[in-house]
Design a protein around this motif. Structure first.
Motif, PDB file in Angstrom:
ATOM      1  N   ILE A 168       0.852  -1.185   0.000  1.00 25.14           N
ATOM      2  CA  ILE A 168       0.000   0.000   0.000  1.00 25.14           C
ATOM      3  C   ILE A 168       0.890   1.237   0.000  1.00 25.14           C
ATOM      4  O   ILE A 168       2.077   1.166   0.344  1.00 25.14           O
ATOM      5  CB  ILE A 168      -0.935   0.053   1.236  1.00 25.14           C
ATOM      6  CG1 ILE A 168      -0.127   0.108   2.545  1.00 25.14           C
ATOM      7  CG2 ILE A 168      -1.879  -1.144   1.260  1.00 25.14           C
ATOM      8  CD1 ILE A 168      -0.978   0.297   3.792  1.00 25.14           C
ATOM      9  N   ILE A 220      -4.713   6.311   1.801  1.00 25.22           N
ATOM     10  CA  ILE A 220      -4.151   4.960   1.725  1.00 25.22           C
ATOM     11  C   ILE A 220      -4.533   4.372   0.368  1.00 25.22           C
ATOM     12  O   ILE A 220      -5.705   4.358   0.000  1.00 25.22           O
ATOM     13  CB  ILE A 220      -4.693   4.060   2.860  1.00 25.22           C
ATOM     14  CG1 ILE A 220      -4.433   4.705   4.230  1.00 25.22           C
ATOM     15  CG2 ILE A 220      -4.080   2.662   2.792  1.00 25.22           C
ATOM     16  CD1 ILE A 220      -5.067   3.960   5.412  1.00 25.22           C
ATOM     17  N   LEU A 278      -4.269   1.068  -2.129  1.00 31.96           N
ATOM     18  CA  LEU A 278      -3.916  -0.335  -2.367  1.00 31.96           C
ATOM     19  C   LEU A 278      -3.025  -0.358  -3.590  1.00 31.96           C
ATOM     20  O   LEU A 278      -3.369   0.227  -4.625  1.00 31.96           O
ATOM     21  CB  LEU A 278      -5.182  -1.168  -2.614  1.00 31.96           C
ATOM     22  CG  LEU A 278      -6.182  -1.196  -1.455  1.00 31.96           C
ATOM     23  CD1 LEU A 278      -7.549  -1.699  -1.944  1.00 31.96           C
ATOM     24  CD2 LEU A 278      -5.665  -2.063  -0.318  1.00 31.96           C
ATOM     25  N   LEU A 316      -2.497  -2.903   5.834  1.00 33.39           N
ATOM     26  CA  LEU A 316      -3.674  -2.065   6.103  1.00 33.39           C
ATOM     27  C   LEU A 316      -3.939  -1.951   7.597  1.00 33.39           C
ATOM     28  O   LEU A 316      -4.289  -0.876   8.098  1.00 33.39           O
ATOM     29  CB  LEU A 316      -4.914  -2.634   5.401  1.00 33.39           C
ATOM     30  CG  LEU A 316      -5.067  -2.325   3.921  1.00 33.39           C
ATOM     31  CD1 LEU A 316      -6.331  -2.990   3.380  1.00 33.39           C
ATOM     32  CD2 LEU A 316      -5.128  -0.822   3.663  1.00 33.39           C
ATOM     33  N   LEU A 321      -9.465   5.514   1.461  1.00 37.59           N
ATOM     34  CA  LEU A 321      -8.856   4.294   0.928  1.00 37.59           C
ATOM     35  C   LEU A 321      -9.256   4.172  -0.534  1.00 37.59           C
ATOM     36  O   LEU A 321     -10.447   4.236  -0.871  1.00 37.59           O
ATOM     37  CB  LEU A 321      -9.346   3.068   1.706  1.00 37.59           C
ATOM     38  CG  LEU A 321      -8.836   1.710   1.195  1.00 37.59           C
ATOM     39  CD1 LEU A 321      -7.324   1.563   1.407  1.00 37.59           C
ATOM     40  CD2 LEU A 321      -9.575   0.560   1.886  1.00 37.59           C
ATOM     41  N   TRP A 375      -9.777  -8.478   9.183  1.00 42.50           N
ATOM     42  CA  TRP A 375     -10.332  -7.291   8.527  1.00 42.50           C
ATOM     43  C   TRP A 375     -11.320  -6.603   9.450  1.00 42.50           C
ATOM     44  O   TRP A 375     -11.401  -5.365   9.490  1.00 42.50           O
ATOM     45  CB  TRP A 375     -11.023  -7.683   7.209  1.00 42.50           C
ATOM     46  CG  TRP A 375     -10.064  -8.273   6.224  1.00 42.50           C
ATOM     47  CD1 TRP A 375      -9.729  -9.595   6.102  1.00 42.50           C
ATOM     48  CD2 TRP A 375      -9.279  -7.563   5.256  1.00 42.50           C
ATOM     49  NE1 TRP A 375      -8.782  -9.749   5.102  1.00 42.50           N
ATOM     50  CE2 TRP A 375      -8.502  -8.521   4.570  1.00 42.50           C
ATOM     51  CE3 TRP A 375      -9.175  -6.209   4.900  1.00 42.50           C
ATOM     52  CZ2 TRP A 375      -7.616  -8.173   3.556  1.00 42.50           C
ATOM     53  CZ3 TRP A 375      -8.305  -5.872   3.888  1.00 42.50           C
ATOM     54  CH2 TRP A 375      -7.539  -6.838   3.227  1.00 42.50           C
ATOM     55  N   VAL A 394      -9.404  -3.358  10.309  1.00 42.49           N
ATOM     56  CA  VAL A 394      -9.829  -2.359   9.324  1.00 42.49           C
ATOM     57  C   VAL A 394     -11.181  -1.763   9.729  1.00 42.49           C
ATOM     58  O   VAL A 394     -11.297  -0.572   9.985  1.00 42.49           O
ATOM     59  CB  VAL A 394      -9.893  -2.966   7.905  1.00 42.49           C
ATOM     60  CG1 VAL A 394     -10.385  -1.941   6.905  1.00 42.49           C
ATOM     61  CG2 VAL A 394      -8.507  -3.497   7.504  1.00 42.49           C
TER      62      VAL A 394
END
Ligand code: HXC
Length: 259
Positions: free
Chosen positions: A6, A17, A19, A36, A54, A88, A92
């Protein structure tokens, strides 16, 4: 910090951010998750940062899903023991400060699920959402069956999960999956501008507003309303509440402390 999968940039109070595995359409493997988790953790912990965006690198994809090449030969017991998908939710979705997904192309499988973990989605007009896991003999594993159903209702969620068909940006906006659709060329600028507007708000109030809306997915209406009231009452103790109300009465802009 330096990450392999990232890119992270700070633009004033906004963390961007990106990917960055465009060669694999930003497919999500365990290294991406580790990056992440670290980036969202650092964002949450940094008092100078108040909203994040993101997005995916390249024009083609936000993320085309969990990494099929990493999953293809993995024994079932390892899926259970590694519990990759649960990371996640904590690493996240568990982010306490607000963040926006700027979806720039394919958001499929885990990519759609990742976008749905955001506080809201801004989509480019070329974005495509889908849960095509059924075509691989599996099903969503990072919250897609639950979040998509809550976002667009049973009919569309069931149709998408059972057929694997993709939903374009216009339909996604109509169905309530995305907050707004913008021309692809304007996506990042729009998302960063929106994030900057949120970052200019009193931060604790932003965090509480986020927590409150998310509560609507977790509780009964009457319990949610009680929790809302308590959280509201907590905010009345903040310095920013005193400042915000004084600033309104004095017809000037508030100057926030974030607490
Ligand atoms: C690993 C992927 C990938 C993925 C694309 N790639 N998606 N690698 N995992 N999910 C790789 C391709 O293998 C290819 O690499 C490169 O990215 C470009 O993709 P192409 O297929 O050549 O591009 P295109 O023909 O334009 O098709 C785009 C696409 C297609 C329609 C998005 O890539 C696609 O269908 N991808 C898979 C989508 C999907 O099924 N996602 C759900 C995954 S399961 P090479 O090296 O060949 O050039 C999932 C599970 C969640 O997310 C949890 C429950 C298990």
């Amino acid at each position: 910090a330096e990450y392999e999968n990232i890119l992270v940039e700070q633009r004033d109070a906004v963390t961007l951010i990106t990917l960055n595995r465009p060669q694999a359409l930003n497919a999500l493997n365990s290294d991406v998750l580790a990056d992440l988790t670290a980036a969202f953790g650092a964002f949450d912990a940094d008092p100078s940062q108040r909203c994040a965006v993101l997005t995916g690198s390249g024009e083609k994809a936000f993320a085309a899903g969990a990494d099929i090449k990493q999953m293809a030969d993995k024994p079932a017991a390892d899926f259970f023991l590694e519990d990759f998908f649960s990371g996640w939710q904590t690493g996240v979705f568990g982010t306490r400060k607000p963040w926006i997904a700027a979806v720039n192309g394919f958001a499929l499988g885990g990519g759609c699920e990742l976008a749905m973990m955001a506080d809201f989605i801004i989509a480019s007009d070329s974005a495509k959402f889908g849960q095509p896991e059924i075509k691989l003999g599996v099903a969503p594993g990072m919250g897609g069956s639950q979040r998509l159903t809550r976002a667009v209702g049973k009919a569309k969620a069931m149709e998408m999960c059972l057929t694997g068909r993709m939903m374009g940006a216009e339909e996604a906006e109509r169905a309530g999956l995305v907050a707004r659709v913008v021309p692809a060329a304007d996506l990042l600028e729009d998302a960063l501008k929106t994030a900057a507007a949120i970052a200019a708000m009193p931060m604790m109030a932003a965090m509480v507003n986020k927590e409150m809306v998310n509560l609507a997915f977790e509780t009964t209406l009457s319990q949610g309303i009680v929790s809302e009231r308590r959280l509201f009452q907590i905010l009345t103790a903040t310095e920013d509440k005193a400042e915000g109300m004084a600033a309104f009465i004095e017809k000037r802009a508030g100057v926030w402390k974030g607490k």
